[in-house]
Write a protein that holds these residues in place. Structure first.
Motif, PDB file in Angstrom:
ATOM      1  N   ALA A  60       0.822  -1.216   0.000  1.00  0.00           N
ATOM      2  CA  ALA A  60       0.000   0.000   0.000  1.00  0.00           C
ATOM      3  C   ALA A  60       0.854   1.264   0.000  1.00  0.00           C
ATOM      4  N   HIS A  61       2.026   1.235   0.629  1.00  0.00           N
ATOM      5  CA  HIS A  61       2.893   2.411   0.666  1.00  0.00           C
ATOM      6  C   HIS A  61       3.462   2.709  -0.726  1.00  0.00           C
ATOM      7  N   ILE A  62       3.890   1.668  -1.406  1.00  0.00           N
ATOM      8  CA  ILE A  62       4.398   1.852  -2.768  1.00  0.00           C
ATOM      9  C   ILE A  62       3.280   2.359  -3.666  1.00  0.00           C
ATOM     10  N   ARG A  63       2.106   1.757  -3.555  1.00  0.00           N
ATOM     11  CA  ARG A  63       0.962   2.176  -4.366  1.00  0.00           C
ATOM     12  C   ARG A  63       0.640   3.648  -4.127  1.00  0.00           C
ATOM     13  N   ALA A  64       0.625   4.064  -2.864  1.00  0.00           N
ATOM     14  CA  ALA A  64       0.319   5.466  -2.545  1.00  0.00           C
ATOM     15  C   ALA A  64       1.383   6.401  -3.116  1.00  0.00           C
ATOM     16  N   ALA A  65       2.651   6.014  -3.006  1.00  0.00           N
ATOM     17  CA  ALA A  65       3.731   6.863  -3.523  1.00  0.00           C
ATOM     18  C   ALA A  65       3.657   6.976  -5.043  1.00  0.00           C
ATOM     19  N   VAL A  66       3.466   5.849  -5.718  1.00  0.00           N
ATOM     20  CA  VAL A  66       3.371   5.863  -7.181  1.00  0.00           C
ATOM     21  C   VAL A  66       2.180   6.704  -7.616  1.00  0.00           C
ATOM     22  N   ASP A  67       1.031   6.474  -7.004  1.00  0.00           N
ATOM     23  CA  ASP A  67      -0.170   7.234  -7.372  1.00  0.00           C
ATOM     24  C   ASP A  67       0.031   8.727  -7.141  1.00  0.00           C
ATOM     25  N   GLY A 117       1.142  13.974  -9.743  1.00  0.00           N
ATOM     26  CA  GLY A 117       1.973  15.157  -9.881  1.00  0.00           C
ATOM     27  C   GLY A 117       2.256  15.528 -11.324  1.00  0.00           C
ATOM     28  N   ARG A 118       2.071  14.592 -12.238  1.00  0.00           N
ATOM     29  CA  ARG A 118       2.288  14.870 -13.658  1.00  0.00           C
ATOM     30  C   ARG A 118       1.309  15.922 -14.154  1.00  0.00           C
ATOM     31  N   ARG A 119       0.265  16.119 -13.433  1.00  0.00           N
ATOM     32  CA  ARG A 119      -0.751  17.070 -13.871  1.00  0.00           C
ATOM     33  C   ARG A 119      -0.416  18.493 -13.413  1.00  0.00           C
ATOM     34  N   ALA A 149      10.275   9.078 -12.594  1.00  0.00           N
ATOM     35  CA  ALA A 149      10.656   8.125 -13.641  1.00  0.00           C
ATOM     36  C   ALA A 149      10.367   6.692 -13.199  1.00  0.00           C
ATOM     37  N   ALA A 150      10.627   6.379 -11.938  1.00  0.00           N
ATOM     38  CA  ALA A 150      10.338   5.040 -11.424  1.00  0.00           C
ATOM     39  C   ALA A 150       8.831   4.772 -11.426  1.00  0.00           C
ATOM     40  N   ALA A 151       8.057   5.780 -11.074  1.00  0.00           N
ATOM     41  CA  ALA A 151       6.593   5.624 -11.097  1.00  0.00           C
ATOM     42  C   ALA A 151       6.107   5.389 -12.518  1.00  0.00           C
ATOM     43  N   ARG A 152       6.670   6.135 -13.478  1.00  0.00           N
ATOM     44  CA  ARG A 152       6.302   5.929 -14.886  1.00  0.00           C
ATOM     45  C   ARG A 152       6.690   4.518 -15.348  1.00  0.00           C
ATOM     46  N   ARG A 153       7.780   3.996 -14.777  1.00  0.00           N
ATOM     47  CA  ARG A 153       8.210   2.638 -15.128  1.00  0.00           C
ATOM     48  C   ARG A 153       7.161   1.621 -14.662  1.00  0.00           C
ATOM     49  N   VAL A 154       6.571   1.855 -13.491  1.00  0.00           N
ATOM     50  CA  VAL A 154       5.508   0.966 -13.010  1.00  0.00           C
ATOM     51  C   VAL A 154       4.366   0.964 -14.033  1.00  0.00           C
ATOM     52  N   GLN A 155       3.994   2.142 -14.507  1.00  0.00           N
ATOM     53  CA  GLN A 155       2.934   2.237 -15.524  1.00  0.00           C
ATOM     54  C   GLN A 155       3.295   1.467 -16.782  1.00  0.00           C
ATOM     55  N   SER A 156       4.495   1.669 -17.255  1.00  0.00           N
ATOM     56  CA  SER A 156       4.950   1.008 -18.473  1.00  0.00           C
ATOM     57  C   SER A 156       5.005  -0.509 -18.284  1.00  0.00           C
ATOM     58  N   ASP A 157       5.533  -0.959 -17.154  1.00  0.00           N
ATOM     59  CA  ASP A 157       5.576  -2.396 -16.855  1.00  0.00           C
ATOM     60  C   ASP A 157       4.172  -2.980 -16.795  1.00  0.00           C
ATOM     61  N   PHE A 158       3.245  -2.213 -16.226  1.00  0.00           N
ATOM     62  CA  PHE A 158       1.854  -2.655 -16.112  1.00  0.00           C
ATOM     63  C   PHE A 158       1.243  -2.866 -17.506  1.00  0.00           C
ATOM     64  N   ALA A 159       1.416  -1.883 -18.393  1.00  0.00           N
ATOM     65  CA  ALA A 159       0.871  -1.989 -19.749  1.00  0.00           C
ATOM     66  C   ALA A 159       1.519  -3.156 -20.495  1.00  0.00           C
ATOM     67  N   ARG A 160       2.814  -3.305 -20.348  1.00  0.00           N
ATOM     68  CA  ARG A 160       3.524  -4.404 -21.015  1.00  0.00           C
ATOM     69  C   ARG A 160       3.024  -5.756 -20.500  1.00  0.00           C
ATOM     70  N   PHE A 161       2.842  -5.865 -19.195  1.00  0.00           N
ATOM     71  CA  PHE A 161       2.325  -7.109 -18.619  1.00  0.00           C
ATOM     72  C   PHE A 161       0.947  -7.440 -19.180  1.00  0.00           C
ATOM     73  N   LEU A 162       0.039  -6.460 -19.224  1.00  0.00           N
ATOM     74  CA  LEU A 162      -1.302  -6.741 -19.750  1.00  0.00           C
ATOM     75  C   LEU A 162      -1.253  -7.109 -21.234  1.00  0.00           C
ATOM     76  N   ASN A 163      -0.360  -6.492 -21.993  1.00  0.00           N
ATOM     77  CA  ASN A 163      -0.177  -6.875 -23.394  1.00  0.00           C
ATOM     78  C   ASN A 163       0.290  -8.335 -23.484  1.00  0.00           C
ATOM     79  N   ASP A 164       1.280  -8.700 -22.674  1.00  0.00           N
ATOM     80  CA  ASP A 164       1.777 -10.077 -22.676  1.00  0.00           C
ATOM     81  C   ASP A 164       0.689 -11.055 -22.259  1.00  0.00           C
ATOM     82  N   LEU A 165      -0.084 -10.683 -21.241  1.00  0.00           N
ATOM     83  CA  LEU A 165      -1.171 -11.538 -20.778  1.00  0.00           C
ATOM     84  C   LEU A 165      -2.224 -11.696 -21.872  1.00  0.00           C
ATOM     85  N   TRP A 166      -2.565 -10.592 -22.551  1.00  0.00           N
ATOM     86  CA  TRP A 166      -3.538 -10.658 -23.639  1.00  0.00           C
ATOM     87  C   TRP A 166      -3.060 -11.625 -24.715  1.00  0.00           C
TER      88      TRP A 166
END
Length: 191
Positions: A15-22, A27-29, A49-66
């Motif tokens: 939950a701490h990582i999730r809160a920090a990333v979110d 903040g990008r806004r 940049a690390a938070a954006r990496r989580v986003q990118s990894d997430f999209a890549r994972f869902l693409n691989d899963l699809w």
């Protein structure tokens, strides 16, 4: 087996990582933490940049899963990644992150078939399907697929419960019966 990026697992389990990333992604806004000093600015950029990496990894994972689960549909023309049928089907990283869903569309005659995978905030992995006629109505909504629920808005059908839990590796075989059932419901409409 589909390898789940460590950043995605950490985001969903801590939950701490999730809160920090979110917070950093929000903040990008246009906001920067009010108590940030000039000396800390470099570390702030690294964290973003690390938070954006989580986003990118997430999209890549869902693409691989699809790709490992749905694998495509014979007889249907795949829509290209750069030309989604609707904006919410965009495969841009920000869109996949916002909707927690990766969708690919296919065309045949005047119909559109949409096949999705989703990993929501509760770490629930699901499949989604919609077969839309030329007016955007889901033809499968009345198909009565056992174990699938119709979404209140949009008429999408989603698996009604978690297929498998989020772990470091996902076996695509867990999804096979759901994929087979959904594609079997599409087949009579193919004719």
């Amino acid at each position: 087996m589909i390898i789940v990026p460590e950043s995605v697992i950490d985001y969903h389990r801590d939950a701490h990582i999730r809160a920090a990333v979110d917070s950093l992604l929000a903040g990008r806004r246009g906001t920067v933490p009010g108590d940030l000093s000039w000396e800390e600015l470099g570390r702030f950029y690294d964290a973003v940049a690390a938070a954006r990496r989580v986003q990118s990894d997430f999209a890549r994972f869902l693409n691989d899963l699809w790709r490992a689960t749905w694998q495509g549909v014979p007889g249907w023309k795949a829509l290209p990644p750069g030309a989604p049928e609707r904006s919410d089907m965009s495969v841009l990283v920000d869109n996949v992150w916002e909707w927690k869903c990766f969708t690919r569309g296919f065309k045949r005659d005047q119909r559109t078939l949409e096949l999705s995978v989703s990993l929501d905030e509760d770490s629930v992995l699901q499949l989604g399907v919609a077969l839309l006629d030329s007016r955007g109505r889901n033809i499968l909504a009345s198909a009565g697929l056992a174990g699938w629920q119709e979404e209140k808005s949009g008429g999408y059908l989603w698996t009604s419960h978690e297929i498998t839990s989020l772990q470091s590796e996902i076996d695509a075989a867990h999804f096979a019966k759901w994929v087979k059932q959904a594609l079997a419901a599409v087949q009579p409409v193919n004719r």
